[in-house]
Design an enzyme around this catalytic site. Sequence first.
Site, PDB file in Angstrom:
ATOM      1  CE1 TYR A 174     -21.976   8.982  -1.894  1.00  0.00           C
ATOM      2  CE2 TYR A 174     -21.844   8.121   0.342  1.00  0.00           C
ATOM      3  CZ  TYR A 174     -21.390   8.137  -0.968  1.00  0.00           C
ATOM      4  OH  TYR A 174     -20.360   7.316  -1.356  1.00  0.00           O
ATOM      5  NE  ARG A 296      -4.888   3.612   9.272  1.00  0.00           N
ATOM      6  CZ  ARG A 296      -4.260   2.551   9.745  1.00  0.00           C
ATOM      7  NH1 ARG A 296      -4.891   1.375   9.827  1.00  0.00           N
ATOM      8  NH2 ARG A 296      -3.009   2.630  10.100  1.00  0.00           N
ATOM      9  CD  GLN A 347      -1.426  -0.760  -3.491  1.00  0.00           C
ATOM     10  OE1 GLN A 347      -0.748  -0.683  -2.484  1.00  0.00           O
ATOM     11  NE2 GLN A 347      -0.989  -1.330  -4.580  1.00  0.00           N
ATOM     12  CE  LYS A 574       4.544   8.193 -16.571  1.00  0.00           C
ATOM     13  NZ  LYS A 574       5.578   7.230 -16.231  1.00  0.00           N
ATOM     14  CG  LEU A 666       6.652  -5.559  -8.375  1.00  0.00           C
ATOM     15  CD1 LEU A 666       6.269  -7.010  -8.370  1.00  0.00           C
ATOM     16  CD2 LEU A 666       8.031  -5.341  -7.840  1.00  0.00           C
TER      17      LEU A 666
END
Length: 682
Positions: A174, A296, A347, A574, A666
């Site tokens: 930044y 962490r 996620q 793909k 899923l």
Amino acid sequence: MSFMTSTTTKYPHLFSPLRIGAVTVKNRAIMGSMHTGLEEQEDGHIRMAEFFAERARGGVGLIITGGISPNEEGGLGAKLSNAEEVARHRVITDAVHAADPDVRICMQILHSGPLAPHDKCVAPSPVRSRIARFVPNELDETGIEKQIADFANCAKCAQDAGYDGVEIIGSAGYLLSTFLVEKTNLRTDRWGGSFENRMRFPLEIVRRSRAAVGEDFIIIFRIAAMDMLQGGMSWEEVVQLAHELEKAGVSVISTHFTWHESAVPTIATMVPRAAFTSVTGRLKKQVSVPVITSNRINMPDVAEAVLERGDADLVSMARPMLADSQFMKKAAEGREDEINTCIACNQACLDHTFGGNQEVSCLVNPRACHETQLVYKPTNAPKRIAVVGAGPAGLAYSTIAAERGHKVDLFDQSPEIGGQFNLAKRIPGKEEFYETLRYFKRQIEVTGVNAKLGKRVDADFLKSGAYDEIVLATGIAPRTPGIKGIDHPSVVGYIDAILGNKPIGKRVAIIGAGGIGFDVAELITHVGKSSALDIDKFAKEWGIDFENHPRGGVTGVEPVVEESPREVWLLQRKDTAVGKGLGKTTGWTHRLTLNRKGVKMVPGVTYESIDDAGLHCLVDGKPMTLEVDTIILCAGQEPLRDVYDAFEGSAENVSLVGGAYEAAELDAKRAINQAARLAAQV
Ligand code: NAP
Ligand code: SF4
């Protein structure tokens, strides 16, 4: 006032108060800054007020908000520079202080500089970051003076809004950090060249902010103690900057370990716990103000150990506080086995922040950032509920429903809970999944779910009338592609491959390159101890030199990856780049790791047949035979709905959740979120 209780002696360092100037922080746990996306929303201040207040009630000592820009150039939708914006922030600070007057809250001032997503973005020099959309506009003297004044104004506005302090971010790529590093600061005037000149801008911001807010207001400066950039800051520069920051008036120095563009993972689940705190420890010895460490640190014993060995005065935990708002309260009460541990998957949090317009939440706690919307109220009409399947969806549903007062029987034909999580936990670098299983195991006990494991139930049993609601979380079955010769003995399913039920040869083709294809490739190319459990091995694999601290910690250090014991082809039909669909913030680490181990990633494959010679296919239309010993199927899943189908649509009180509802792509995030929302309503 007393900040310690008799139950906190297990973590004496974590629960000891700290004086920062005129302010006392009641313990050493900080909820670190994390952009949630709520900052930019119309009613975001109301949702943030509850989001932070819940964490204040949960026992954290100091909260730092997500980044807020000091001006338009700063690039975030949310800024703080005027009275109207002050009033919005007042809602947040009032809520936190009402929740617990002893909890402190600081606002992070974040100026994105060259990473701002608009063409008016500014920087010391017109150097485009590899992850930025625009070449930044070079600031002139007037522009620099404006930025400094805007920071000071923003700090004053934060004070007017009731914050206890501000955190100025001087890391991550930044604006402030781009002044500090040679490769992004090409100036030859008094703001560039020597390190004295490159430090001038951040130091001037601190001085002017201090002058604006007076002595008692907390000013934290986030410094890149190891920026993980080739040619980044040297250790001597980091120390010199820290000394000058102290003189300029910072109250606390917070250590950060990356720029967003660096090629070293610093927060992903593959990073060992507390991997970087030794760097903070070295800096702590150089300064007299308190020092914060991070990255962490996700359980109280990890935080306690960091503090005990003197690596830091305060421990910042951003995602762990998303995962469990009651983290510190549970630690204080000796209920750490009830903590819903952050598994560092990114996620539902950072992948959403950096991936576009999705709201931030948490894979293991869908209430995160949705505290006003997803509420688990006690029920006044308890029901008898059967939940079939103890994977992520079934576990989330049953424990939430039982917590609300329903009587839940949880069935699974397996003798252990966890479903697909029992596969994930075996992948090197995904050991944190053990924590989620421990959490649910304990939640089953705490909430009184009646777990009936090792018991297969059928529709006749469920139809017997014993239950008011039936929830089928029966999960998935791996897909078997219709390839000629698929029954050949060389073909192994991913479950057998991960569980080690079948031998895997030296030359392996993996059919399917989704999350599980990558996991299997990682597992079978892995040697020795998981580097997520070994800081030295992790440092070697990613080319970090903690001992000598070359520029950025990485300059000139070659990553050393142990040779794979197998030759592996990772295949997909793909024609897009293999691994493109993996998580936004972690996919690159998986691709890079497998590349370094020589895994050949092949898109555009048409599978023809399998026989003793191997796998016959077309690659971009050209025939090819992969002479492999083993072919592992990772071709996705199909929903397992045998129990549901037996109801033949006859039952209104039957719901499907998780993979049984939809198996396409899923994932546990969707399964837990869906299950939690259903369980909140039943
Ligand atoms: P997936 O992501 O849906 O990938 C399935 C793979 O199989 C794709 O590469 C697909 O690519 C291929 N495939 C699909 N149908 C096929 C067919 N009939 N014949 C041959 N190949 C076929 O499923 P997954 O890998 O099993 O993972 C399931 C989910 O678990 C993931 O979506 C993810 O959410 C979660 N997970 C995530 C991670 C992570 O790192 N975040 C790790 C593990 C699991 P083509 O169609 O191009 O061949
Ligand atoms: Fe942690 Fe994953 Fe939740 Fe993010 S989504 S807070 S990384 S568990």
